[in-house]
Design a protein around this motif. Structure first.
Motif, PDB file in Angstrom:
ATOM      1  N   VAL A 285      29.454  48.013  39.179  1.00 53.24           N
ATOM      2  CA  VAL A 285      30.251  47.348  38.147  1.00 53.24           C
ATOM      3  C   VAL A 285      31.676  47.152  38.640  1.00 53.24           C
ATOM      4  CG1 VAL A 285      31.234  47.600  35.843  1.00 53.24           C
ATOM      5  CG2 VAL A 285      28.829  48.135  36.236  1.00 53.24           C
ATOM      6  N   ARG A 286      32.238  48.173  39.292  1.00 51.96           N
ATOM      7  CA  ARG A 286      33.595  48.074  39.828  1.00 51.96           C
ATOM      8  C   ARG A 286      33.685  46.925  40.840  1.00 51.96           C
ATOM      9  NH1 ARG A 286      33.703  52.295  42.716  1.00 51.96           N
ATOM     10  NH2 ARG A 286      34.488  53.836  41.228  1.00 51.96           N
ATOM     11  N   GLU A 287      32.702  46.853  41.723  1.00 49.15           N
ATOM     12  CA  GLU A 287      32.698  45.782  42.722  1.00 49.15           C
ATOM     13  C   GLU A 287      32.604  44.418  42.064  1.00 49.15           C
ATOM     14  OE1 GLU A 287      29.483  46.640  45.326  1.00 49.15           O
ATOM     15  OE2 GLU A 287      30.348  48.512  46.078  1.00 49.15           O
ATOM     16  N   LEU A 288      31.794  44.341  40.999  1.00 51.41           N
ATOM     17  CA  LEU A 288      31.640  43.073  40.288  1.00 51.41           C
ATOM     18  C   LEU A 288      32.968  42.619  39.692  1.00 51.41           C
ATOM     19  CD1 LEU A 288      29.799  40.864  38.999  1.00 51.41           C
ATOM     20  CD2 LEU A 288      29.526  42.408  37.062  1.00 51.41           C
ATOM     21  N   PHE A 289      33.694  43.547  39.050  1.00 53.04           N
ATOM     22  CA  PHE A 289      34.980  43.209  38.440  1.00 53.04           C
ATOM     23  C   PHE A 289      35.963  42.630  39.449  1.00 53.04           C
ATOM     24  CE2 PHE A 289      34.545  46.551  34.845  1.00 53.04           C
ATOM     25  CZ  PHE A 289      33.807  45.643  34.114  1.00 53.04           C
ATOM     26  N   HIS A 290      35.949  43.155  40.637  1.00 51.35           N
ATOM     27  CA  HIS A 290      36.983  42.811  41.616  1.00 51.35           C
ATOM     28  C   HIS A 290      36.595  41.669  42.545  1.00 51.35           C
ATOM     29  CE1 HIS A 290      38.511  47.245  41.139  1.00 51.35           C
ATOM     30  NE2 HIS A 290      38.819  46.475  40.111  1.00 51.35           N
ATOM     31  N   ASP A 291      35.381  41.158  42.403  1.00 47.23           N
ATOM     32  CA  ASP A 291      34.896  40.110  43.310  1.00 47.23           C
ATOM     33  C   ASP A 291      35.284  38.730  42.771  1.00 47.23           C
ATOM     34  OD1 ASP A 291      33.589  38.450  45.052  1.00 47.23           O
ATOM     35  OD2 ASP A 291      31.701  39.566  45.028  1.00 47.23           O
ATOM     36  N   SER A 292      36.337  38.162  43.329  1.00 48.53           N
ATOM     37  CA  SER A 292      36.816  36.856  42.851  1.00 48.53           C
ATOM     38  C   SER A 292      35.878  35.718  43.229  1.00 48.53           C
ATOM     39  CB  SER A 292      38.217  36.578  43.419  1.00 48.53           C
ATOM     40  OG  SER A 292      38.188  36.578  44.838  1.00 48.53           O
ATOM     41  N   GLU A 293      34.965  35.972  44.148  1.00 50.94           N
ATOM     42  CA  GLU A 293      34.025  34.931  44.560  1.00 50.94           C
ATOM     43  C   GLU A 293      32.898  34.757  43.547  1.00 50.94           C
ATOM     44  OE1 GLU A 293      34.338  32.942  47.187  1.00 50.94           O
ATOM     45  OE2 GLU A 293      36.254  33.899  47.651  1.00 50.94           O
ATOM     46  N   THR A 294      32.520  35.841  42.869  1.00 51.47           N
ATOM     47  CA  THR A 294      31.356  35.783  41.989  1.00 51.47           C
ATOM     48  C   THR A 294      31.690  35.957  40.514  1.00 51.47           C
ATOM     49  OG1 THR A 294      30.930  38.169  42.193  1.00 51.47           O
ATOM     50  CG2 THR A 294      29.894  36.724  43.821  1.00 51.47           C
ATOM     51  N   THR A 295      32.926  36.381  40.199  1.00 51.54           N
ATOM     52  CA  THR A 295      33.249  36.779  38.831  1.00 51.54           C
ATOM     53  C   THR A 295      34.540  36.128  38.346  1.00 51.54           C
ATOM     54  OG1 THR A 295      32.216  38.930  39.239  1.00 51.54           O
ATOM     55  CG2 THR A 295      33.659  38.767  37.318  1.00 51.54           C
ATOM     56  N   GLU A 296      34.568  35.805  37.056  1.00 46.24           N
ATOM     57  CA  GLU A 296      35.803  35.341  36.416  1.00 46.24           C
ATOM     58  C   GLU A 296      35.872  35.906  34.997  1.00 46.24           C
ATOM     59  OE1 GLU A 296      37.951  31.324  34.661  1.00 46.24           O
ATOM     60  OE2 GLU A 296      36.508  31.114  36.299  1.00 46.24           O
ATOM     61  N   SER A 317      46.889  43.725  32.480  1.00 47.95           N
ATOM     62  CA  SER A 317      45.976  44.798  32.885  1.00 47.95           C
ATOM     63  C   SER A 317      44.899  44.281  33.827  1.00 47.95           C
ATOM     64  CB  SER A 317      45.328  45.435  31.653  1.00 47.95           C
ATOM     65  OG  SER A 317      46.298  46.034  30.818  1.00 47.95           O
ATOM     66  N   LEU A 318      44.385  43.089  33.535  1.00 49.50           N
ATOM     67  CA  LEU A 318      43.365  42.500  34.403  1.00 49.50           C
ATOM     68  C   LEU A 318      43.918  42.251  35.803  1.00 49.50           C
ATOM     69  CD1 LEU A 318      41.809  39.919  31.906  1.00 49.50           C
ATOM     70  CD2 LEU A 318      40.702  41.985  32.771  1.00 49.50           C
ATOM     71  N   LYS A 319      45.131  41.716  35.858  1.00 47.67           N
ATOM     72  CA  LYS A 319      45.744  41.449  37.159  1.00 47.67           C
ATOM     73  C   LYS A 319      46.027  42.745  37.904  1.00 47.67           C
ATOM     74  CE  LYS A 319      47.879  37.048  35.824  1.00 47.67           C
ATOM     75  NZ  LYS A 319      49.169  36.328  35.587  1.00 47.67           N
ATOM     76  N   LYS A 320      46.455  43.772  37.172  1.00 53.02           N
ATOM     77  CA  LYS A 320      46.742  45.068  37.796  1.00 53.02           C
ATOM     78  C   LYS A 320      45.485  45.660  38.419  1.00 53.02           C
ATOM     79  CE  LYS A 320      48.646  49.652  36.756  1.00 53.02           C
ATOM     80  NZ  LYS A 320      49.203  50.516  35.687  1.00 53.02           N
ATOM     81  N   GLU A 321      44.337  45.443  37.753  1.00 52.36           N
ATOM     82  CA  GLU A 321      43.067  45.953  38.259  1.00 52.36           C
ATOM     83  C   GLU A 321      42.407  44.987  39.233  1.00 52.36           C
ATOM     84  OE1 GLU A 321      41.624  48.838  37.737  1.00 52.36           O
ATOM     85  OE2 GLU A 321      43.099  49.628  36.321  1.00 52.36           O
ATOM     86  N   ASN A 322      43.125  43.897  39.583  1.00 53.99           N
ATOM     87  CA  ASN A 322      42.601  42.878  40.510  1.00 53.99           C
ATOM     88  C   ASN A 322      41.332  42.214  40.004  1.00 53.99           C
ATOM     89  OD1 ASN A 322      44.645  43.292  42.517  1.00 53.99           O
ATOM     90  ND2 ASN A 322      43.577  45.154  43.148  1.00 53.99           N
ATOM     91  N   VAL A 323      41.259  42.044  38.683  1.00 54.33           N
ATOM     92  CA  VAL A 323      40.142  41.315  38.089  1.00 54.33           C
ATOM     93  C   VAL A 323      40.515  39.833  38.036  1.00 54.33           C
ATOM     94  CG1 VAL A 323      38.709  41.020  36.033  1.00 54.33           C
ATOM     95  CG2 VAL A 323      39.459  43.307  36.711  1.00 54.33           C
TER      96      VAL A 323
END
Length: 394
Positions: A285-296, A317-323
Motif C-alpha cells: 500500500v505504501r508503494e502504491l501511494f508513492h508511485d506517481s507512474e501508477t497512482t493519482e 499532507s499528500l505532498k509531504k508524503e510524496n503522494v
C-alpha cells in the motif's frame, strides 16, 4: 421528460454552444433508454444545469494512458466524493477500461450512488452497463473483527501462563510491556482503508481479475485519509515487534508442544503468519501511494472557505508524503445567471471568494481546477452517474 428536456435545452441554448447542446441531446437519448430498466426505480430527470467554463479534467489523457491505473478520490465529508468517484468509474468503463470502484467509507454511499447493494464485502458487477464495471464496499466491522481475532490467537494468556510456568517469566513480561492485547484488540485508525486497498491489490494479482485496467477508490473523509497515509509505517513498526517476539517464542516451541499439543501451537503460528502477511500488504500500500507512474490522488471539495482550507491542509499532507496529486474538483458550483434572487447572489459571492482562495492558495494553485456544476436532482443510478461524468470528466 419532455418538459424537463425542453427546460434544459432552453437553458443550454442561452449559455453554451451547439456542440454542447448536441452532447446533452445524446445524453438524453441514452437516458431515455434507461428509464424503465431495472434495478433503477426512478427516472432520472435534470431540469436545470450549467457547466462552468473552467479547465477541463484532461480525461483523454486519463483514459489513453496504460500505466496509471489507480485513482483515489478524497476530501472533506459531504462534498460529493462518492458521486465523483462513481461517475469516473462509469466513464472509464464506457471508454473501454474494465474498471473496479471501491469505497472505504463506512457510510456505504457507493451502494446509494449505484442504487444497488454493494455491501457484501465482495466484488459485485454493476447493473445497467454493457462494459465491465465491478464495485465493492469494505465492511469496517468485519475488518476489525478479523484483526481482533488474529490478535487474540497470537497473544492469548494461555501461552503467557505456560511460558511463566516454564521459567520464561522475563519473556512474558516483555509481552506485557508491549501491550499487544491493547494494540490488537483496538485496530489502529486507517486500517479499514488499508485493508480495502490491499484486498483490491490481491484481486488484481489473481488471474481472474487481471483484466481490470482502472481502479477507482472512494476514500473516507480527510481525517481517515491522513491516518491512512501514516498507517503503513505504524504497522511496520508494530508488527515488527511482534515478529521479533515470534522468533523468541519459537525457541521454546518444543517445550510448548509437549504441554499444549501441536494444534494449539499451530494456532499461534498461523496468527503471527497472518500478521506478517498484513505487514507485507501495508508495504505494498505504501508503494502504491508513492508511485506517481501508477497512482493519482484527486481532491474533491466544494466552494466554501472551510472546505477549501481543509483541502489545502490535505494537499500539503499528500505532498509531504510524496503522494501524487494533480487535480482538484470543486463540486456544487452555482451556474452564472443574468438575474438572481438575494440568496443566490450572496451564495455566488461566497463561492467566488472560495474559488479565488483556491487560485491564490500555495498548495492548491498548482492543481488542475475542475468545476463540477450544481444540478437540481440527486446523482443516483448509472444514467445519472453517466450524465455527471460527461459534465465533470472532460
Amino acid at each position: 421528460m419532455a418538459m424537463a428536456a425542453a427546460a434544459l435545452f432552453h437553458h443550454i441554448s442561452k449559455s453554451q454552444n451547439y456542440s454542447s447542446l448536441s452532447k446533452i441531446t445524446r445524453n438524453f437519448s441514452f437516458l431515455s433508454t434507461q428509464f424503465n430498466t431495472k434495478p433503477f426505480s426512478h427516472p432520472f430527470q435534470v431540469r436545470s444545469v450549467a457547466t462552468p467554463a473552467e479547465a477541463v479534467a484532461g480525461f483523454d489523457e486519463m483514459v489513453s494512458g496504460t500505466q496509471r491505473k489507480y485513482y483515489l478520490l478524497g476530501g472533506k465529508g459531504g462534498v460529493g466524493k462518492t458521486s465523483c468517484a462513481a461517475s469516473l468509474a462509469v466513464k472509464f468503463a464506457n471508454h473501454g477500461h474494465p474498471t473496479i470502484v471501491v469505497s472505504t467509507d463506512p457510510a456505504h454511499s457507493l451502494s446509494d450512488s449505484f442504487d444497488q447493494d454493494l455491501a457484501g464485502g465482495t466484488l459485485v458487477p454493476v447493473q445497467g452497463l454493457d462494459s465491465p464495471l465491478y464495485a465493492l464496499e469494505i465492511n469496517p466491522d468485519k475488518a476489525r473483527e478479523e484483526f481482533r481475532t488474529a490478535g487474540q490467537k497470537h497473544s492469548g494468556s494461555g501461552v503467557r501462563d505456560l511460558m511463566d510456568s516454564m521459567g520464561l517469566g522475563m519473556l512474558a513480561e516483555q509481552l506485557g510491556e508491549l501491550k499487544l492485547d491493547e494494540l490488537l484488540d483496538t485496530p489502529p485508525p486507517g486500517l479499514d482503508e488499508a485493508i480495502a486497498i490491499s484486498k483490491v491489490m490481491q484481486f488484481l494479482e489473481s488471474q481472474e481479475y487481471s483484466m481490470f485496467t482502472r481502479i477507482v477508490l472512494d476514500t473516507a473523509p480527510t481525517g481517515h485519509t491522513l491516518r491512512l497515509l501514516s498507517l503503513p509505517d505504524f504497522m511496520d513498526a508494530s508488527i515488527g515487534k511482534m515478529m521479533k517476539l515470534k522468533k523468541k517464542i519459537a525457541s521454546a516451541t518444543s517445550a510448548i508442544k509437549s504441554v499444549f499439543g501441536k494444534q494449539e501451537t499451530q494456532l499461534g503460528l498461523d496468527a503471527s503468519d497472518k500478521l506478517e502477511q498484513l505487514r507485507e500488504s501495508m508495504a505494498k500500500v505504501r508503494e502504491l501511494f508513492h508511485d506517481s507512474e501508477t497512482t493519482e490522488f484527486v481532491i474533491v471539495t466544494i466552494p466554501t472557505v472551510m472546505a477549501v482550507k481543509e483541502s489545502s491542509r490535505l494537499c500539503a499532507s499528500l505532498k509531504k508524503e510524496n503522494v501524487p496529486v494533480q487535480r482538484l474538483i470543486v463540486n456544487q458550483v452555482l451556474p452564472k445567471s443574468a438575474s438572481d434572487c438575494n440568496f443566490c447572489a450572496m451564495k455566488r459571492k461566497d463561492q467566488t471568494r472560495a474559488l479565488d482562495m483556491i487560485r491564490n492558495d500555495r498548495e492548491l494553485a498548482s492543481l488542475t481546477l475542475i468545476q463540477a456544476p450544481l444540478v437540481d436532482v440527486e446523482i443516483r443510478s448509472v444514467p445519472a452517474l453517466k450524465f455527471m461524468g460527461d459534465l465533470v470528466w472532460r
